[in-house]
Design a protein around this motif. Structure first.
Motif, PDB file in Angstrom:
ATOM      1  N   MET A 365       3.876  -0.539  -5.332  1.00  0.00           N
ATOM      2  CA  MET A 365       2.632  -0.865  -4.629  1.00  0.00           C
ATOM      3  C   MET A 365       2.464  -2.368  -4.406  1.00  0.00           C
ATOM      4  O   MET A 365       1.424  -2.802  -3.915  1.00  0.00           O
ATOM      5  CB  MET A 365       1.442  -0.331  -5.414  1.00  0.00           C
ATOM      6  CG  MET A 365       1.517   1.159  -5.677  1.00  0.00           C
ATOM      7  SD  MET A 365       0.253   1.695  -6.844  1.00  0.00           S
ATOM      8  CE  MET A 365       0.812   3.367  -7.210  1.00  0.00           C
ATOM      9  N   ALA A 366       3.465  -3.156  -4.812  1.00  0.00           N
ATOM     10  CA  ALA A 366       3.409  -4.615  -4.659  1.00  0.00           C
ATOM     11  C   ALA A 366       2.139  -5.194  -5.256  1.00  0.00           C
ATOM     12  O   ALA A 366       1.596  -6.172  -4.749  1.00  0.00           O
ATOM     13  CB  ALA A 366       3.535  -5.000  -3.176  1.00  0.00           C
ATOM     14  N   CYS A 367       1.671  -4.591  -6.350  1.00  0.00           N
ATOM     15  CA  CYS A 367       0.400  -5.033  -6.949  1.00  0.00           C
ATOM     16  C   CYS A 367       0.590  -6.231  -7.856  1.00  0.00           C
ATOM     17  O   CYS A 367      -0.360  -6.868  -8.267  1.00  0.00           O
ATOM     18  CB  CYS A 367      -0.235  -3.890  -7.731  1.00  0.00           C
ATOM     19  SG  CYS A 367       0.659  -3.416  -9.229  1.00  0.00           S
ATOM     20  N   MET A 368       1.821  -6.528  -8.237  1.00  0.00           N
ATOM     21  CA  MET A 368       2.195  -7.664  -9.064  1.00  0.00           C
ATOM     22  C   MET A 368       1.720  -7.545 -10.513  1.00  0.00           C
ATOM     23  O   MET A 368       1.719  -8.523 -11.265  1.00  0.00           O
ATOM     24  CB  MET A 368       1.684  -8.978  -8.470  1.00  0.00           C
ATOM     25  CG  MET A 368       2.800  -9.970  -8.202  1.00  0.00           C
ATOM     26  SD  MET A 368       2.294 -11.408  -7.221  1.00  0.00           S
ATOM     27  CE  MET A 368       1.207 -12.266  -8.333  1.00  0.00           C
ATOM     28  N   ASP A 488       1.885  -6.568   4.303  1.00  0.00           N
ATOM     29  CA  ASP A 488       2.531  -5.380   3.743  1.00  0.00           C
ATOM     30  C   ASP A 488       3.777  -4.988   4.523  1.00  0.00           C
ATOM     31  O   ASP A 488       4.689  -4.365   3.963  1.00  0.00           O
ATOM     32  CB  ASP A 488       1.526  -4.225   3.690  1.00  0.00           C
ATOM     33  CG  ASP A 488       0.448  -4.491   2.664  1.00  0.00           C
ATOM     34  OD1 ASP A 488       0.645  -4.145   1.497  1.00  0.00           O
ATOM     35  OD2 ASP A 488      -0.583  -5.085   3.020  1.00  0.00           O
ATOM     36  N   VAL A 489       3.824  -5.372   5.788  1.00  0.00           N
ATOM     37  CA  VAL A 489       5.041  -5.169   6.570  1.00  0.00           C
ATOM     38  C   VAL A 489       6.198  -5.901   5.905  1.00  0.00           C
ATOM     39  O   VAL A 489       7.314  -5.376   5.777  1.00  0.00           O
ATOM     40  CB  VAL A 489       4.836  -5.686   8.005  1.00  0.00           C
ATOM     41  CG1 VAL A 489       6.159  -5.737   8.757  1.00  0.00           C
ATOM     42  CG2 VAL A 489       3.847  -4.803   8.749  1.00  0.00           C
ATOM     43  N   PRO A 594      -9.471  -6.313  -6.215  1.00  0.00           N
ATOM     44  CA  PRO A 594      -8.281  -6.029  -5.406  1.00  0.00           C
ATOM     45  C   PRO A 594      -7.103  -6.875  -5.888  1.00  0.00           C
ATOM     46  O   PRO A 594      -7.268  -8.039  -6.252  1.00  0.00           O
ATOM     47  CB  PRO A 594      -8.703  -6.450  -3.992  1.00  0.00           C
ATOM     48  CG  PRO A 594     -10.195  -6.565  -4.030  1.00  0.00           C
ATOM     49  CD  PRO A 594     -10.544  -6.944  -5.427  1.00  0.00           C
ATOM     50  N   CYS A 595      -5.924  -6.289  -5.889  1.00  0.00           N
ATOM     51  CA  CYS A 595      -4.740  -7.000  -6.393  1.00  0.00           C
ATOM     52  C   CYS A 595      -4.497  -8.303  -5.642  1.00  0.00           C
ATOM     53  O   CYS A 595      -4.228  -9.345  -6.246  1.00  0.00           O
ATOM     54  CB  CYS A 595      -3.505  -6.107  -6.275  1.00  0.00           C
ATOM     55  SG  CYS A 595      -3.640  -4.545  -7.181  1.00  0.00           S
ATOM     56  N   GLY A 632      -3.440   1.789  -5.102  1.00  0.00           N
ATOM     57  CA  GLY A 632      -2.318   2.577  -4.600  1.00  0.00           C
ATOM     58  C   GLY A 632      -1.961   2.291  -3.163  1.00  0.00           C
ATOM     59  O   GLY A 632      -0.993   2.836  -2.639  1.00  0.00           O
ATOM     60  N   GLY A 633      -2.729   1.410  -2.483  1.00  0.00           N
ATOM     61  CA  GLY A 633      -2.508   1.191  -1.058  1.00  0.00           C
ATOM     62  C   GLY A 633      -1.549   0.077  -0.713  1.00  0.00           C
ATOM     63  O   GLY A 633      -1.077  -0.004   0.416  1.00  0.00           O
ATOM     64  N   GLY A 634      -1.254  -0.809  -1.670  1.00  0.00           N
ATOM     65  CA  GLY A 634      -0.414  -1.954  -1.370  1.00  0.00           C
ATOM     66  C   GLY A 634       1.048  -1.597  -1.225  1.00  0.00           C
ATOM     67  O   GLY A 634       1.492  -0.506  -1.574  1.00  0.00           O
ATOM     68  N   GLY A 635       1.823  -2.546  -0.678  1.00  0.00           N
ATOM     69  CA  GLY A 635       3.254  -2.339  -0.524  1.00  0.00           C
ATOM     70  C   GLY A 635       3.603  -1.198   0.409  1.00  0.00           C
ATOM     71  O   GLY A 635       4.669  -0.586   0.287  1.00  0.00           O
TER      72      GLY A 635
END
Length: 728
Positions: A365-368, A488-489, A594-595, A632-635
């Motif tokens: 999710m690229a949340c880091m 996110d792209v 938000p992350c 859950g929306g990232g990445g």
């Protein structure tokens, strides 16, 4: 008779034994140095790292030493683990320094004084010896306690983080060797004390003296102690020398690689991703040496502690991603390939024989959170993105993501809608939104995809526009010249599409007159603040595929501030430009960090100040600020469907209603990100929370407060459970 307060270092060891010890010590040191050389020489075969890793090296070393010695990151989220590691580190370093001091006295100071004065002298006597013995015994005891804590956690408590696919006998050997070195040192010391008649001054070595007293009570006489000492001394010495020799070849290497990793880490890791060179060399993950030397150092620095695994929302949701395993899979494959134990295979592929499965990377999710939790600054997201680029280059991405790419290339937005409809959200406002292409403004407002096209998030855009109008802010938007930001792209691996979008925007920015940029979406905020300025557009401007001619770096010196809307609105509230009294609303809410706003950019206080300014009671969730759990929306997660239980959004809503102090009395779940809004509205339905809690953006909460102040019904800005916003 006065007893000299010192001890004989090589007591009972013959001259031949001393010579053998020095020979073995030399061999041990040579093996250590050769192993370290081989380890670091291996990195020269890896790709160059595009980021400056060794600039201001003295400052980096000092900062890293502060981090390591303070154990600051180890105490985060895990006080037991932090204390355990602190005791081991401080104890080990003290014992190492103490051994070094002893070596200086024996091998340098004594021979030097004998050569210069004809009489061998030692500083290892009297008060120095007593102080030395006290400190060594105290910190050695702390070392044993720390190792004991590690043994308890690993074998008695069976902490799940310490066991997994990469757990091996190497891990057991490491911790037990440390324990035997610590305890063995006291046993040898106690045997010497008993064998030399329990001298009174040795009482400063309180642990060793206590053990010696126990031996004496059990009937050990000086002669027997002297006989056993020789065996104990050699056992201890051989174990210590063997440990030193094996450091570069096994898990103990992390003592060096971890420090080097902290020294060379990038302060902006994750929030900015390395770009691709114009020659496209080592862009993807075709083979193991496409990973840069820093990425390979990341692999070697991993201590298998599992902290990244514990905070990963993908793993918690049952997706096939464990950040630790991915890093260690890459390391194991590299080492096996170097040793000839395996054949070459794809680094990443969809099923079949590969080092990492494509579904594993799609789960990220690229949340880091993994990077934030890592005590040795491993930059997981850099390696993950490299593998995503490999999948994208091969066209091995999910159909939903391919559709998003097509929409972006054709329409400039992820919905595939007409660019002319991008500002339709503003049609229902009773005022006009300025066109930043035609008039000078203070703030260029980048609205973003979801607030522009998604029905639920259009209400957020309108609410923010109302706030700007009420405060008299000078702002404007790009209308159809605005496209997707590309954040996110880039994280799903489409680097060149990111470059196209970024190039388009910087050219659009150059055609406008404004002072600052404000973004609705934290993802847009992050990439425009941290990534656009890093791109050398001149490298790609002449490429006929790239639809821009901008040459050079945009905003390289940060002369154009980039803000998230909460930062701007918090200042408006704080300067009383909205006229709130802080008593307008009276109910309980909770807030989700938000992350990309929190962990990525450390914006934590501004959203909370706005929320409290409305009069509501803010009840924090247990996981908040940098510990926040991803929606859950990232990445690219927003564009994909996963078979997961529970969904991250469902788990987060459960936490809001069950784990906060107010529990079910929390009426609204407040967000500050359009992606979060979308994910939580979906989670509210799939998780069965529709009648229990509302999802609102901070802008909507603030407009509700403004309406309450003006005596207007609150239904004009926010939606009730399960219903669309009446503002739509």
């Amino acid at each position: 008779m006065t007893v000299l307060q010192t001890r004989e270092v090589f007591w009972t060891i013959s001259p031949i034994g001393k010579a053998a010890f020095y020979f073995l010590a030399a061999v041990s040191v040579l093996l250590f140095l050769y192993g370290v050389y081989e380890r670091f020489a291996r990195y020269t075969r890896a790709a160059d790292d595009p980021l400056p890793r060794l600039d201001d090296l003295p400052g980096r070393v000092v900062s890293a030493a502060t981090t390591v010695l303070s154990n600051r990151k180890l105490f985060d989220r895990d006080r037991y683990g932090g204390l355990m590691h602190a005791l081991i580190v401080w104890g080990f370093l003290t014992l190492l320094i103490g051994t070094t001091i002893l070596g200086i006295d024996i091998d340098l100071f004594r021979p030097a004084t004998a050569l210069l004065t004809g009489e061998e002298r030692s500083f290892f006597v009297g008060d120095f010896y007593l102080s030395y013995s006290l400190v060594m015994d105290a910190f050695g005891f702390l070392f044993v306690v720390g190792v004991g804590m590690a043994l308890y956690r690993r074998y008695a408590a069976r902490n799940w983080r310490l066991h997994g696919r990469h757990t091996s006998l190497e891990d057991d050997a490491f911790v037990w060797t440390l324990f035997l070195l610590g305890v063995g040192g006291y046993v040898v010391e106690a045997l010497r004390i008993v064998g030399t008649g329990m001298p009174d001054h040795e009482a400063v070595s309180f642990v060793g003296y206590f053990v010696a007293y126990v031996f004496a009570v059990l009937g050990l006489d000086p002669a027997a102690a002297e006989s056993l000492y020789w065996w104990g001394w050699w056992s201890h010495a051989l174990l210590a020398l063997g440990f030193v020799a094996l450091v570069p070849y096994a898990k103990p290497f992390h003592m060096l690689s971890s420090f080097a990793n902290v020294v060379t880490h990038d302060e902006k890791a994750g929030k900015r991703l390395p770009g691709v060179p114009a020659d496209l060399d080592h862009v993807n993950a075709d083979d193991v040496d496409d990973f840069t030397w820093k990425e390979q150092l990341d692999q070697d620095a991993c201590t298998k502690c599992g902290r990244c695994s514990a905070v990963c929302p993908a793993k918690a949701s049952g997706r096939p991603l464990d950040p630790r395993d991915v890093i260690l899979d890459l390391k194991s494959y590299r080492e096996a390939l170097d040793a000839g134990r395996t054949e070459e295979k794809p680094i990443i592929a969809d099923g079949g024989e590969s080092v990492v499965d494509s579904e594993t990377m799609e789960s990220c999710m690229a949340c880091m959170a993994c990077m934030d939790a890592c005590p040795v600054d491993i930059e997981h997201l850099t390696s993950f993105t490299r593998m995503n680029r490999q999948l994208t280059d091969e066209g091995a991405v999910r159909p939903q993501v391919q559709e998003v790419f097509q929409n972006l290339m054709g329409k400039g937005n992820t919905f595939g809608d007409s660019p002319r409809k991008r500002a339709d959200w503003a049609d229902d406002l009773d005022f006009d939104v300025a066109d930043a292409r035609e008039e000078d403004v203070e703030f260029l407002w980048y609205v973003g995809d979801y607030p522009s096209y998604d029905d639920r998030n259009k209400a957020v855009a309108r609410a923010l526009a109302r706030i700007f109008e009420a405060a008299g802010v000078s702002y404007g938007i790009l209308y159809e010249d605005e496209k997707h930001d590309g954040n996110d792209v880039r994280r799903v691996g489409e680097e060149f599409l990111f470059l196209e979008l970024a190039g388009h925007h910087v050219e659009s920015f150059e055609d406008c007159e404004f002072e600052k940029i404000v973004c609705t979406d934290p993802h847009s905020f992050n990439t425009m603040r941290n990534e656009y300025p890093e791109v050398d557009f001149g490298e790609f401007a002449d490429d006929p595929v790239m639809p821009f001619e901008y040459d050079g770096h945009w905003n390289a010196d940060g002369e154009i501030p980039v803000y998230h809307y909460t930062q701007v609105v918090e200042e408006l509230v704080g300067s009383n430009r909205l006229g709130l009294t802080g008593t307008e609303l009276d109910y309980t809410v909770t807030y989700h960090d938000p992350c990309h706003l929190g962990r990525y950019n450390d914006v934590y206080d501004a959203p909370r100040e706005i929320i409290r300014a409305t009069g509501v009671t803010l009840d924090e969730m247990p996981r908040n600020r940098e510990d926040s759990f991803c929606c859950g929306g990232g990445g690219g997660g927003l564009w994909m469907e996963f078979d997961e239980e529970p969904k991250p959004s469902e788990e987060r809503l459960r936490e809001a209603l069950e784990d906060t102090d107010s529990g079910p009395d929390v009426e609204k779940f407040v967000v500050a990100c359009p992606m979060c809004m979308t994910m939580y509205e979906d989670g509210r339905k799939t998780g069965g929370y529709e009648g229990e809690i509302d999802i609102v953006d901070i802008t909507e909460l603030l407009v509700e407060a403004l309406d309450a102040k003006a005596g207007v019904g609150s239904g004009s800005t926010t939606a009730g459970p399960g219903s669309p916003s009446t503002a739509d």
